[in-house]
Design a protein around this motif. Structure first.
Motif, PDB file in Angstrom:
ATOM      1  N   ALA A 195       0.895  -1.118  -0.075  1.00  0.00           N
ATOM      2  CA  ALA A 195       0.071  -0.070  -0.032  1.00  0.00           C
ATOM      3  C   ALA A 195       0.646   1.295  -0.039  1.00  0.00           C
ATOM      4  O   ALA A 195       1.318   1.503   1.143  1.00  0.00           O
ATOM      5  CB  ALA A 195      -0.747  -0.203   1.266  1.00  0.00           C
ATOM      6  N   PHE A 196       1.035   1.698  -1.133  1.00  0.00           N
ATOM      7  CA  PHE A 196       1.810   3.043  -1.329  1.00  0.00           C
ATOM      8  C   PHE A 196       1.357   4.251  -0.209  1.00  0.00           C
ATOM      9  O   PHE A 196       2.268   4.680   0.449  1.00  0.00           O
ATOM     10  CB  PHE A 196       1.727   3.490  -2.666  1.00  0.00           C
ATOM     11  CG  PHE A 196       2.415   4.758  -2.712  1.00  0.00           C
ATOM     12  CD1 PHE A 196       4.027   4.960  -2.827  1.00  0.00           C
ATOM     13  CD2 PHE A 196       1.848   6.273  -3.025  1.00  0.00           C
ATOM     14  CE1 PHE A 196       4.625   6.332  -2.636  1.00  0.00           C
ATOM     15  CE2 PHE A 196       2.402   7.295  -3.180  1.00  0.00           C
ATOM     16  CZ  PHE A 196       3.669   7.352  -3.167  1.00  0.00           C
ATOM     17  N   ALA A 197      -0.115   4.275  -0.004  1.00  0.00           N
ATOM     18  CA  ALA A 197      -0.562   5.469   0.663  1.00  0.00           C
ATOM     19  C   ALA A 197       0.104   5.533   2.114  1.00  0.00           C
ATOM     20  O   ALA A 197       0.210   6.438   2.932  1.00  0.00           O
ATOM     21  CB  ALA A 197      -2.141   5.528   0.598  1.00  0.00           C
ATOM     22  N   THR A 198      -0.022   4.181   2.592  1.00  0.00           N
ATOM     23  CA  THR A 198       0.550   3.947   4.213  1.00  0.00           C
ATOM     24  C   THR A 198       1.772   3.459   4.280  1.00  0.00           C
ATOM     25  O   THR A 198       2.321   3.395   5.410  1.00  0.00           O
ATOM     26  CB  THR A 198      -0.711   2.809   4.869  1.00  0.00           C
ATOM     27  OG1 THR A 198      -0.370   1.571   4.004  1.00  0.00           O
ATOM     28  CG2 THR A 198      -2.018   3.331   4.708  1.00  0.00           C
ATOM     29  N   GLY A 199       2.162   3.249   3.214  1.00  0.00           N
ATOM     30  CA  GLY A 199       3.825   2.847   3.010  1.00  0.00           C
ATOM     31  C   GLY A 199       4.073   1.400   3.845  1.00  0.00           C
ATOM     32  O   GLY A 199       5.028   1.097   4.542  1.00  0.00           O
ATOM     33  N   THR A 200       3.075   0.526   3.656  1.00  0.00           N
ATOM     34  CA  THR A 200       3.032  -0.828   4.462  1.00  0.00           C
ATOM     35  C   THR A 200       2.848  -2.030   3.332  1.00  0.00           C
ATOM     36  O   THR A 200       2.631  -1.728   2.169  1.00  0.00           O
ATOM     37  CB  THR A 200       2.041  -0.832   5.176  1.00  0.00           C
ATOM     38  OG1 THR A 200       0.497  -0.735   4.631  1.00  0.00           O
ATOM     39  CG2 THR A 200       1.945   0.131   6.475  1.00  0.00           C
ATOM     40  N   VAL A 201       3.580  -2.997   3.603  1.00  0.00           N
ATOM     41  CA  VAL A 201       3.290  -4.376   3.029  1.00  0.00           C
ATOM     42  C   VAL A 201       2.754  -5.415   3.875  1.00  0.00           C
ATOM     43  O   VAL A 201       3.041  -5.683   5.079  1.00  0.00           O
ATOM     44  CB  VAL A 201       4.532  -4.749   2.832  1.00  0.00           C
ATOM     45  CG1 VAL A 201       4.596  -6.268   1.746  1.00  0.00           C
ATOM     46  CG2 VAL A 201       5.483  -3.773   1.919  1.00  0.00           C
ATOM     47  N   GLU A 202       1.677  -6.022   3.445  1.00  0.00           N
ATOM     48  CA  GLU A 202       1.013  -7.152   4.274  1.00  0.00           C
ATOM     49  C   GLU A 202       1.612  -8.384   3.689  1.00  0.00           C
ATOM     50  O   GLU A 202       1.422  -8.413   2.362  1.00  0.00           O
ATOM     51  CB  GLU A 202      -0.473  -7.094   3.979  1.00  0.00           C
ATOM     52  CG  GLU A 202      -1.201  -5.743   4.896  1.00  0.00           C
ATOM     53  CD  GLU A 202      -1.065  -5.851   6.325  1.00  0.00           C
ATOM     54  OE1 GLU A 202      -1.108  -7.083   6.835  1.00  0.00           O
ATOM     55  OE2 GLU A 202      -0.926  -4.724   7.007  1.00  0.00           O
ATOM     56  N   LEU A 203       2.136  -9.359   4.219  1.00  0.00           N
ATOM     57  CA  LEU A 203       3.015 -10.480   3.620  1.00  0.00           C
ATOM     58  C   LEU A 203       2.421 -11.801   4.557  1.00  0.00           C
ATOM     59  O   LEU A 203       2.209 -11.666   5.569  1.00  0.00           O
ATOM     60  CB  LEU A 203       4.393 -10.382   3.975  1.00  0.00           C
ATOM     61  CG  LEU A 203       5.205  -9.658   2.814  1.00  0.00           C
ATOM     62  CD1 LEU A 203       6.603  -9.545   3.492  1.00  0.00           C
ATOM     63  CD2 LEU A 203       5.053 -10.173   1.558  1.00  0.00           C
ATOM     64  N   VAL A 204       2.230 -12.780   3.538  1.00  0.00           N
ATOM     65  CA  VAL A 204       2.015 -14.166   4.317  1.00  0.00           C
ATOM     66  C   VAL A 204       3.049 -14.925   3.342  1.00  0.00           C
ATOM     67  O   VAL A 204       3.063 -15.014   2.286  1.00  0.00           O
ATOM     68  CB  VAL A 204       0.570 -14.637   3.950  1.00  0.00           C
ATOM     69  CG1 VAL A 204       0.455 -15.851   4.453  1.00  0.00           C
ATOM     70  CG2 VAL A 204      -0.452 -13.827   4.643  1.00  0.00           C
ATOM     71  N   TYR A 205       3.872 -15.445   4.099  1.00  0.00           N
ATOM     72  CA  TYR A 205       5.038 -16.407   3.632  1.00  0.00           C
ATOM     73  C   TYR A 205       5.432 -17.625   4.579  1.00  0.00           C
ATOM     74  O   TYR A 205       5.154 -17.825   5.710  1.00  0.00           O
ATOM     75  CB  TYR A 205       6.132 -15.581   3.198  1.00  0.00           C
ATOM     76  CG  TYR A 205       6.745 -14.906   4.349  1.00  0.00           C
ATOM     77  CD1 TYR A 205       7.934 -15.624   4.904  1.00  0.00           C
ATOM     78  CD2 TYR A 205       6.545 -13.655   5.017  1.00  0.00           C
ATOM     79  CE1 TYR A 205       8.461 -14.999   6.035  1.00  0.00           C
ATOM     80  CE2 TYR A 205       7.335 -13.088   6.128  1.00  0.00           C
ATOM     81  CZ  TYR A 205       8.191 -13.841   6.830  1.00  0.00           C
ATOM     82  OH  TYR A 205       8.904 -13.319   7.486  1.00  0.00           O
ATOM     83  N   ASP A 206       5.923 -18.524   3.652  1.00  0.00           N
ATOM     84  CA  ASP A 206       6.381 -19.804   4.166  1.00  0.00           C
ATOM     85  C   ASP A 206       7.932 -19.771   4.670  1.00  0.00           C
ATOM     86  O   ASP A 206       8.668 -19.518   3.877  1.00  0.00           O
ATOM     87  CB  ASP A 206       6.214 -21.013   3.194  1.00  0.00           C
ATOM     88  CG  ASP A 206       6.729 -22.489   3.787  1.00  0.00           C
ATOM     89  OD1 ASP A 206       7.471 -22.276   4.871  1.00  0.00           O
ATOM     90  OD2 ASP A 206       6.620 -23.559   3.168  1.00  0.00           O
ATOM     91  N   GLU A 207       8.132 -19.575   5.959  1.00  0.00           N
ATOM     92  CA  GLU A 207       9.512 -19.200   6.384  1.00  0.00           C
ATOM     93  C   GLU A 207      10.693 -20.370   6.116  1.00  0.00           C
ATOM     94  O   GLU A 207      11.594 -20.290   6.383  1.00  0.00           O
ATOM     95  CB  GLU A 207       9.392 -18.942   7.969  1.00  0.00           C
ATOM     96  CG  GLU A 207       8.819 -19.923   8.746  1.00  0.00           C
ATOM     97  CD  GLU A 207       8.549 -19.260  10.409  1.00  0.00           C
ATOM     98  OE1 GLU A 207       8.749 -20.304  11.227  1.00  0.00           O
ATOM     99  OE2 GLU A 207       8.276 -18.312  10.377  1.00  0.00           O
ATOM    100  N   GLN A 208      10.022 -21.486   5.649  1.00  0.00           N
ATOM    101  CA  GLN A 208      11.060 -22.366   5.182  1.00  0.00           C
ATOM    102  C   GLN A 208      11.649 -22.417   4.001  1.00  0.00           C
ATOM    103  O   GLN A 208      12.428 -22.696   3.484  1.00  0.00           O
ATOM    104  CB  GLN A 208      10.376 -23.773   5.409  1.00  0.00           C
ATOM    105  CG  GLN A 208       9.921 -24.211   6.731  1.00  0.00           C
ATOM    106  CD  GLN A 208      11.138 -24.342   7.760  1.00  0.00           C
ATOM    107  OE1 GLN A 208      12.057 -24.820   7.229  1.00  0.00           O
ATOM    108  NE2 GLN A 208      10.871 -23.729   8.991  1.00  0.00           N
ATOM    109  N   ALA A 209      10.896 -21.223   3.082  1.00  0.00           N
ATOM    110  CA  ALA A 209      11.066 -21.177   1.738  1.00  0.00           C
ATOM    111  C   ALA A 209      11.786 -20.018   1.488  1.00  0.00           C
ATOM    112  O   ALA A 209      12.530 -19.702   0.475  1.00  0.00           O
ATOM    113  CB  ALA A 209      10.009 -21.285   0.750  1.00  0.00           C
ATOM    114  N   VAL A 210      11.360 -18.827   2.114  1.00  0.00           N
ATOM    115  CA  VAL A 210      11.787 -17.525   2.246  1.00  0.00           C
ATOM    116  C   VAL A 210      12.338 -16.812   3.688  1.00  0.00           C
ATOM    117  O   VAL A 210      11.439 -17.166   4.425  1.00  0.00           O
ATOM    118  CB  VAL A 210      10.719 -16.754   1.246  1.00  0.00           C
ATOM    119  CG1 VAL A 210       9.605 -16.557   1.957  1.00  0.00           C
ATOM    120  CG2 VAL A 210      11.556 -15.424   0.848  1.00  0.00           C
TER     121      VAL A 210
END
Length: 79
Positions: free
Chosen positions: A44-59
């Motif tokens: 979200a450019f307006a808020t300068g945020t990133v919402e992430l969901v990721y597999d911590e075994q892969a990344v």
């Protein structure tokens, strides 16, 4: 569509500094989404945020930070 969770799934919000334009935010979102192990990336450019969901075994958080840095931005905080 909400990604399915699992034991190794991490959900976090990143606060970014130096994200300079909406086009950069869209490009960053595509780059993050294309990282192996990332299940969801919403920038979200307006808020300068990133919402992430990721597999911590892969990344790793370092992989994500390097991708953000490649767009001239910096992860200021993990919320």
């Amino acid at each position: 569509m909400e990604p399915k969770g699992g034991a190794d799934v991490t959900r976090e919000t990143l606060l970014l500094k130096n994200l300079n334009c909406p086009s950069c935010a869209a490009s960053l979102q595509r780059a993050l989404a294309n990282l192996k192990g990332v299940r969801k990336a919403e920038v979200a450019f307006a808020t300068g945020t990133v919402e992430l969901v990721y597999d911590e075994q892969a990344v790793t958080a370092s992989d994500i930070d390097r991708t953000v840095a490649s767009f001239g931005a910096v992860v200021a905080a993990r919320l």
